[in-house]
Design an enzyme around this catalytic site. Structure first.
Site, PDB file in Angstrom:
ATOM      1  N   THR A   1       0.831  -1.207   0.000  1.00 28.26           N
ATOM      2  CA  THR A   1       0.000   0.000   0.000  1.00 28.26           C
ATOM      3  C   THR A   1       0.871   1.265   0.000  1.00 28.26           C
ATOM      4  O   THR A   1       0.719   2.135  -0.862  1.00 28.26           O
ATOM      5  CB  THR A   1      -0.920  -0.012   1.245  1.00 28.26           C
ATOM      6  OG1 THR A   1      -1.666  -1.225   1.193  1.00 28.26           O
ATOM      7  CG2 THR A   1      -1.852   1.162   1.251  1.00 28.26           C
TER       8      THR A   1
ATOM      9  N   GLU B   1      10.050  11.052   8.360  1.00 31.41           N
ATOM     10  CA  GLU B   1       8.897  11.970   8.391  1.00 31.41           C
ATOM     11  C   GLU B   1       7.576  11.201   8.380  1.00 31.41           C
ATOM     12  O   GLU B   1       6.612  11.589   9.058  1.00 31.41           O
ATOM     13  CB  GLU B   1       8.962  12.902   7.163  1.00 31.41           C
ATOM     14  CG  GLU B   1       7.898  13.964   7.136  1.00 31.41           C
ATOM     15  CD  GLU B   1       8.017  14.930   8.308  1.00 31.41           C
ATOM     16  OE1 GLU B   1       8.962  15.709   8.329  1.00 31.41           O
ATOM     17  OE2 GLU B   1       7.151  14.882   9.210  1.00 31.41           O
TER      18      GLU B   1
ATOM     19  N   GLY C   1       1.569  10.810   9.346  1.00 33.28           N
ATOM     20  CA  GLY C   1       1.486  10.723   7.883  1.00 33.28           C
ATOM     21  C   GLY C   1       1.920  11.974   7.158  1.00 33.28           C
ATOM     22  O   GLY C   1       3.098  12.336   7.151  1.00 33.28           O
TER      23      GLY C   1
ATOM     24  N   GLY D   1     -13.534  -0.331   7.514  1.00 36.91           N
ATOM     25  CA  GLY D   1     -12.100  -0.225   7.225  1.00 36.91           C
ATOM     26  C   GLY D   1     -11.417   0.954   7.898  1.00 36.91           C
ATOM     27  O   GLY D   1     -10.279   1.279   7.579  1.00 36.91           O
TER      28      GLY D   1
ATOM     29  N   GLU E   1      -8.555  -1.296  12.522  1.00 35.13           N
ATOM     30  CA  GLU E   1      -7.959  -2.609  12.234  1.00 35.13           C
ATOM     31  C   GLU E   1      -8.632  -3.687  13.067  1.00 35.13           C
ATOM     32  O   GLU E   1      -9.240  -3.400  14.098  1.00 35.13           O
ATOM     33  CB  GLU E   1      -6.475  -2.603  12.632  1.00 35.13           C
ATOM     34  CG  GLU E   1      -5.646  -1.527  12.001  1.00 35.13           C
ATOM     35  CD  GLU E   1      -5.062  -1.936  10.670  1.00 35.13           C
ATOM     36  OE1 GLU E   1      -5.125  -3.125  10.329  1.00 35.13           O
ATOM     37  OE2 GLU E   1      -4.560  -1.035   9.974  1.00 35.13           O
TER      38      GLU E   1
ATOM     39  N   LYS F   1       4.436   7.300  18.475  1.00 34.39           N
ATOM     40  CA  LYS F   1       4.592   8.597  17.803  1.00 34.39           C
ATOM     41  C   LYS F   1       4.997   9.685  18.799  1.00 34.39           C
ATOM     42  O   LYS F   1       5.871  10.510  18.517  1.00 34.39           O
ATOM     43  CB  LYS F   1       3.284   8.971  17.112  1.00 34.39           C
ATOM     44  CG  LYS F   1       2.918   8.013  15.974  1.00 34.39           C
ATOM     45  CD  LYS F   1       1.489   8.216  15.516  1.00 34.39           C
ATOM     46  CE  LYS F   1       1.115   7.268  14.390  1.00 34.39           C
ATOM     47  NZ  LYS F   1      -0.323   7.247  14.115  1.00 34.39           N
TER      48      LYS F   1
HETATM   49  N1  HSE Z   1      -3.331   3.361  12.703  1.00 32.80           N
HETATM   50  C1  HSE Z   1      -2.869   4.700  12.743  1.00 32.80           C
HETATM   51  C2  HSE Z   1      -4.037   5.639  12.933  1.00 32.80           C
HETATM   52  C3  HSE Z   1      -2.125   5.117  11.503  1.00 32.80           C
HETATM   53  O1  HSE Z   1      -5.166   5.191  13.094  1.00 32.80           O
HETATM   54  O2  HSE Z   1      -3.797   6.833  12.968  1.00 32.80           O
HETATM   55  C4  HSE Z   1      -0.759   4.510  11.439  1.00 32.80           C
HETATM   56  O3  HSE Z   1       0.008   4.916  12.529  1.00 32.80           O
END
Ligand code: HSE
Length: 455
Positions: free
Chosen positions: A13, A129, A134, A187, A190, A205
């Protein structure tokens, strides 16, 4: 024009998203930086693995070592994720002096120190980064944009899944389980959802951001984490009545070289000098938080992420955007790629080092010493003297009550009882709630959610 050759590990992906972004905007990027990026090879799990964008078969290999060892490959992306082979792949590329770009927050959180040290030792760089939020350029902002600031406060909504669930719970008055199930069906979450909803993804993070902001490696085990599993529709409803929205916040706050304590007579945090034992003390935590509806972070909804950064020179700043998804992540990887290409062009692979430990005395403050205000929800039997008993425990613990809500109930029946508490240490409130929870008139476990005033 100078050429830089890219070798990619991972063509799923995110990997195919990067390939697509390069096809779309590679020429534009080249015209901006004066370097052309050519994709040489892409190591994939399987030639026909599902991917949102096509990759030419001629570029694919099943052997990641072919990518790392190819002398024509100048820069490597690791976009396979996970904690196993990804570390070996990154180390192998760094040891060949090749800059590596990764989106792997879990790996950085666990092995960041080792990976950064290896990059330093082999005179190359590690870019990341895409590992935090993201498409939001928060790593670059902390490393470069705010290099002249002390970061006194950083608040982040850094997990889109949790923000999506909390937003829907608020808008629909729905329960956590129902929204989670639906989010999984659509979706947005997860299966299993634990990494996101129990706060671990946010922990990874926030640990990376705290390390960058404060110049010492923050061991993820020192970060206090609470997820959103226990947030109920009732908490969201009462918080809203009080003028707050519940968000899962990553919080990084400097306590400097002074320790916060509570002046019980005034219910105000005061600073007690700790200069003899001068340390850079930082709160680093992840927990559901009541955010005033008037604060901009309360309006960050659905899957969006936001990071609020306060620097001592710049003041307040805000970053907002998509924290996940193939295209947002590809945007971050492209930015790293441009930096790596520029480094190679100018022969300086460590122009902006990935992470430099410069704070020798940095420590993460234990959660029990953290000072905040609190929302407490109890389920109590509605009968004379109950409120007095509870208030007495708060009083003898030197914890001030700022407001109380009790919806009208029927005597003898269970009723919610909500308290807003003045500033107190986490330890004092936790202890008081253990005592309150033991009262026979209190049914179930007291709920405590911290309140942030952003001061
Ligand atoms: N699963 C994370 C989120 C994204 O829901 O923000 C990837 O870190």
């Amino acid at each position: 024009m100078q050429q830089v050759n890219l070798g990619m590990i991972g063509g799923g992906t995110v990997g195919s998203g990067v390939f697509h972004a390069l096809e779309l905007n590679g020429a534009l990027m080249s015209s901006r930086i004066g370097v052309k990026v050519n994709v040489r090879k892409i190591a994939v799990k399987a030639f026909d693995e599902p991917r949102p964008y096509d990759i030419p078969r001629s570029l694919m290999t099943l052997d990641w070592q072919e990518v790392v060892n190819d002398p024509r490959v100048d820069v490597v992306t690791e976009l396979v994720g996970g904690m196993g082979i990804a570390r070996t792949m990154i180390l192998a590329a760094l040891k060949r002096g090749k800059p590596v770009i990764t989106a792997n927050k879990a790996l950085l959180s666990e092995h960041g120190e080792e990976l950064f040290a290896t990059a330093r030792k082999f005179g190359t760089n590690l870019y990341y980064e895409a590992s935090v939020c993201g498409g939001i350029p928060i790593i670059k902002s902390l490393r470069e944009g705010f290099v002249g600031n002390r970061i006194t406060h950083l608040y982040g909504i850094v997990n889109g899944t949790c923000n999506y669930i909390l937003t829907r719970m608020k808008l629909e008055g729905a329960d956590f389980d129902a929204v989670l199930k639906d989010a999984q069906k659509q979706g947005y979450a997860e299966t299993p959802p634990d990494l996101d909803i129990d706060g671990w993804d946010s922990q990874h993070k926030i640990g990376i951001l705290a390390s960058l902001a404060h110049g010492f490696w923050v061991d993820h085990r020192t970060i206090h984490v609470e997820g959103i599993r226990n947030i109920t529709a009732l908490d969201i409803q009462f918080a809203n009545e009080l003028g707050y929205t519940i968000k899962l916040l990553g919080i990084i706050k400097t306590i400097d070289d002074m320790r916060l304590t509570i002046d019980a007579s005034k219910n105000k945090p005061t600073r007690k000098s700790n200069i003899v034992n001068r340390k850079s003390q930082v709160q680093v935590s992840v927990y559901p938080t009541l955010v005033p509806n008037t604060h901009v972070l309360a309006s960050v909804n659905h899957v969006f992420n936001a990071v609020f950064v306060r620097g001592d020179v710049v003041g307040d700043t805000l970053f907002y955007g998509r924290g996940a998804g193939k295209d947002a992540t590809a945007s971050a990887v492209m930015s790293d790629l441009a930096d790596a290409a520029l480094d190679l062009k100018f022969g300086s692979k460590q122009r902006v080092p990935p992470f430099v430990p410069h704070e020798r005395n940095g420590v993460v403050v234990p959660i029990d010493e953290v000072v905040s205000q609190y929302f407490v929800r109890l389920n109590v039997v509605d009968k004379p003297g109950v409120l007095a008993k509870i208030a007495e425990i708060f009083g003898t613990s030197h914890i001030g009550i700022s407001s109380v809500i009790q919806p009208e109930g029927h005597e003898g029946e269970s009723v919610p009882l909500i308290f807003m508490l003045h500033y107190a240490t986490n330890g004092a409130v936790s202890k008081a709630l253990v005592r309150i929870g033991r009262l026979p008139v209190v049914k179930g476990k007291p709920v405590m959610i911290r309140v942030e005033d952003f001061k």
